[in-house]
Write a protein that holds these residues in place. Structure first.
Motif, short mmCIF file in Angstrom:
data_model
loop_
_atom_site.label_atom_id
_atom_site.label_comp_id
_atom_site.label_asym_id
_atom_site.label_seq_id
_atom_site.Cartn_x
_atom_site.Cartn_y
_atom_site.Cartn_z
N ALA A 200 0.81 -1.20 0.14
CA ALA A 200 0.00 -0.08 0.14
C ALA A 200 0.97 1.28 -0.08
O ALA A 200 0.46 2.17 -0.62
CB ALA A 200 -1.03 -0.06 1.08
N SER A 201 1.90 1.20 0.35
CA SER A 201 2.94 2.49 0.59
C SER A 201 2.91 3.10 -0.77
O SER A 201 3.14 4.48 -0.71
CB SER A 201 4.24 2.08 1.07
OG SER A 201 4.13 1.67 2.38
N TYR A 202 3.09 2.42 -1.84
CA TYR A 202 3.35 2.95 -3.02
C TYR A 202 2.36 3.98 -3.46
O TYR A 202 2.50 4.73 -4.39
CB TYR A 202 3.53 1.79 -4.25
CG TYR A 202 2.21 1.08 -4.51
CD1 TYR A 202 1.39 1.46 -5.35
CD2 TYR A 202 1.85 0.04 -3.91
CE1 TYR A 202 0.26 0.87 -5.81
CE2 TYR A 202 0.59 -0.60 -4.09
CZ TYR A 202 -0.23 -0.39 -4.99
OH TYR A 202 -1.21 -0.75 -5.16
N ARG A 203 1.15 3.74 -3.09
CA ARG A 203 -0.16 4.74 -3.49
C ARG A 203 0.12 5.91 -3.00
O ARG A 203 -0.64 6.86 -3.62
CB ARG A 203 -1.34 4.12 -2.79
CG ARG A 203 -1.77 2.64 -3.40
CD ARG A 203 -3.16 2.20 -2.70
NE ARG A 203 -3.47 1.01 -3.44
CZ ARG A 203 -4.28 0.75 -4.43
NH1 ARG A 203 -4.78 2.05 -5.07
NH2 ARG A 203 -4.59 -0.20 -4.94
N GLY A 204 1.14 6.24 -2.30
CA GLY A 204 1.42 7.76 -1.93
C GLY A 204 1.79 8.51 -2.96
O GLY A 204 2.08 9.60 -2.98
N ASP A 388 4.61 -2.78 4.61
CA ASP A 388 4.19 -1.12 5.04
C ASP A 388 4.10 -0.90 6.57
O ASP A 388 3.55 -1.86 7.18
CB ASP A 388 2.79 -0.90 4.28
CG ASP A 388 2.71 -1.65 3.04
OD1 ASP A 388 3.34 -0.77 2.19
OD2 ASP A 388 2.24 -2.47 2.65
N GLU A 396 -2.94 7.01 4.57
CA GLU A 396 -3.87 7.93 3.77
C GLU A 396 -5.07 7.33 3.45
O GLU A 396 -5.14 6.56 2.59
CB GLU A 396 -3.05 8.51 2.67
CG GLU A 396 -1.82 9.42 3.10
CD GLU A 396 -1.15 10.01 1.85
OE1 GLU A 396 -1.09 11.16 1.77
OE2 GLU A 396 -0.74 9.25 0.86
N TRP A 399 -5.04 3.48 3.05
CA TRP A 399 -3.93 2.65 2.43
C TRP A 399 -2.62 2.98 3.42
O TRP A 399 -2.14 3.98 3.74
CB TRP A 399 -3.34 3.57 1.49
CG TRP A 399 -4.58 3.60 0.21
CD1 TRP A 399 -5.16 4.65 -0.09
CD2 TRP A 399 -5.11 2.28 -0.51
NE1 TRP A 399 -6.00 4.29 -1.16
CE2 TRP A 399 -5.90 2.92 -1.30
CE3 TRP A 399 -4.98 0.92 -0.23
CZ2 TRP A 399 -6.75 1.88 -2.18
CZ3 TRP A 399 -5.63 0.02 -1.15
CH2 TRP A 399 -6.62 0.60 -2.00
N SER A 402 1.11 4.83 3.42
CA SER A 402 1.24 5.61 2.19
C SER A 402 1.93 6.76 2.43
O SER A 402 2.52 7.46 1.51
CB SER A 402 -0.29 5.84 1.66
OG SER A 402 -0.34 6.54 0.54
N LYS A 403 1.71 7.72 3.68
CA LYS A 403 2.27 8.85 3.75
C LYS A 403 4.04 8.73 4.00
O LYS A 403 4.61 9.75 3.62
CB LYS A 403 2.10 9.41 5.09
CG LYS A 403 0.66 10.12 5.25
CD LYS A 403 0.15 10.56 6.33
CE LYS A 403 -1.29 11.05 6.48
NZ LYS A 403 -1.62 11.68 7.69
N SER A 406 4.20 9.57 0.04
CA SER A 406 3.59 10.73 -0.32
C SER A 406 4.44 11.96 0.03
O SER A 406 4.18 12.98 -0.71
CB SER A 406 1.99 10.71 -0.10
OG SER A 406 1.93 10.96 1.42
#
Length: 424
Positions: A200-204, A388, A396, A399, A402-403, A406
């Protein structure tokens, strides 16, 4: 805090990260991508890679589409665009690889997901992974996986000795559902692999395309439009909106010390985890059944004995609008795996043309607890698996972690804008 400081007035291959140590030696990388498949964000990330390719010792570009119709040709097409833009880039920055050198390391991997056992036969791509991993070097080979894990699993099966020579950064999440069987093969047989599972981290890094501004929906118009052949091509993918969910794996390698996943980096910050959740159901499920997001969900079914080889595809599970192959394991045992990509209430239907097969329907709830509490059926991991961060302050929306990506997104896009400017 942390910015790439690029001195355009001096021709140099050295790029430093302000506030961190410069990259002492170019990292050895191999990218496994499902470019050309169902999600065009791989084309966006490939454009980013090519425009920063002087920062890496790139040893392989492998087409590994677990789903869809991607092929090595999609990689070659992107390199053709890079070749046309390269003269302008080389005026300001040294060290870019030649287009022919990149073409020479493009390899075709498996097209389609692996069967239940997680591997099948070698591909050009899996053999190339082995060859690169076995090179004499004091540095590990970083395998950046932008799609399914099928060629990596095949390489590990065929050459178990490479597990101590490689490090993996995998963009999981939705990609996990396309390669559940190869993922299971790896976690069961190589728990001591060095592995970042970024679900999920990549969604940042994904643009808020409803928010105006240079670093959101207007980035293409303000920074890319009119910038060379790669820029002209970029508009084909999501109408130029920046998704690039695979790019954090590259950003992670642009730091002075990728060996420490727990520190802050443009590509995210991660924490260790010791178990990868697996839930086994031997029955139809109901809304009383709750599973963790990204977990391996395995449905086991007892049915008629068949005179067909084990691992044969012979039934289908339909859920969330997609069909998933189910397999015969032998002795009247059948199984199918699934990995939910986000929180949801999911319904499913299992069907087959086999006479007497016990078709079923059901539903279950996917919660947002990854990896969640330890269960007896979970896969036990070694000391070098990372995922993550679970800190609630780093979410975020839904997710996780995510931060950690981001927070650097504007810095990354500002730096990339400088390179696009060279192509105008």
């Amino acid at each position: 805090m942390k910015k790439l400081f690029l001195v355009f007035s001096i021709l140099t291959a050295s790029i430093t990260v302000m506030g961190q140590q410069p990259i002492p030696v170019k990292p050895r990388i191999l990218i496994s991508t499902d470019i050309g498949g169902t999600d065009p964000d791989d084309n966006q990330s490939m454009a980013h890679f090519l425009m920063y390719s002087e920062m890496f010792e790139t040893e392989g570009l492998v087409s590994s589409p677990s789903y869809g119709h991607g092929s090595k040709q999609n990689l070659l097409d992107m390199i053709d665009l890079y070749e046309k833009d390269l003269p302008k880039l080389k005026k300001y920055i040294k060290g870019f690889p030649s287009p022919d050198a990149l073409r020479a390391i493009c390899k075709q991997g498996r097209q389609g997901a692996a069967p239940f056992k997680g591997y099948t036969t070698a591909t050009e791509g899996s053999d190339w992974i082995i060859k690169c991993a076995r090179k004499e070097s004091t540095r590990p080979l970083w395998i950046l996986v932008w799609g399914g894990l099928d060629d990596l699993a095949q390489a590990l099966h065929d050459a178990p000795d490479i597990q101590n020579k490689i490090r993996v950064y995998w963009i999981g999440g939705p990609n996990k559902k396309w390669s559940t069987n190869s993922y299971v093969y790896i976690v069961e047989n190589f728990p001591n692999l060095w592995f970042i599972e970024a679900n999920a981290s990549y969604r940042g890094f994904i643009t808020n395309d409803k928010q105006p501004g240079k670093f959101n929906k207007d980035y293409y118009d303000e920074c890319i439009r009119g910038a060379g052949y790669l820029g002209k091509d970029y508009i084909k993918y999501y109408d130029g909106k920046v998704k690039m969910g695979d790019t954090p794996s590259l950003l992670y390698m642009m730091d002075g010390d990728p060996n420490n996943p727990q520190k802050e980096s443009w590509g995210g910050s991660f924490e260790k985890f010791t178990h990868s959740p697996r839930i086994i159901f031997n029955r139809s499920t109901t809304l009383k059944d709750t599973v963790p997001v990204y977990a391996i969900i395995e449905f086991r079914i007892k049915g008629p004995e068949m005179n067909i080889p084990a691992d044969s595809t012979c039934f289908t599970m339909t859920t969330d609008g997609q069909d998933w192959d189910g397999f015969y394991l032998g002795n009247g045992e059948y199984a199918v795996r699934y990995a939910p990509k986000s929180t949801a209430v999911l319904t499913y239907k299992i069907t087959s043309d086999i006479p007497g097969f016990p078709e079923q329907t059901g539903e279950f709830v996917v919660n947002n607890t990854w990896p969640g509490k330890i269960d007896a059926d979970d896969y036990k991991l070694g000391d070098y698996w990372y995922t993550d961060r679970n800190d609630a302050n780093l979410f975020e929306g839904k997710w996780q972690g995510s931060k950690t990506v981001s927070k650097w997104r504007k810095d990354v896009l500002q730096d990339w804008a400088k390179r696009w400017e060279l192509l105008k």
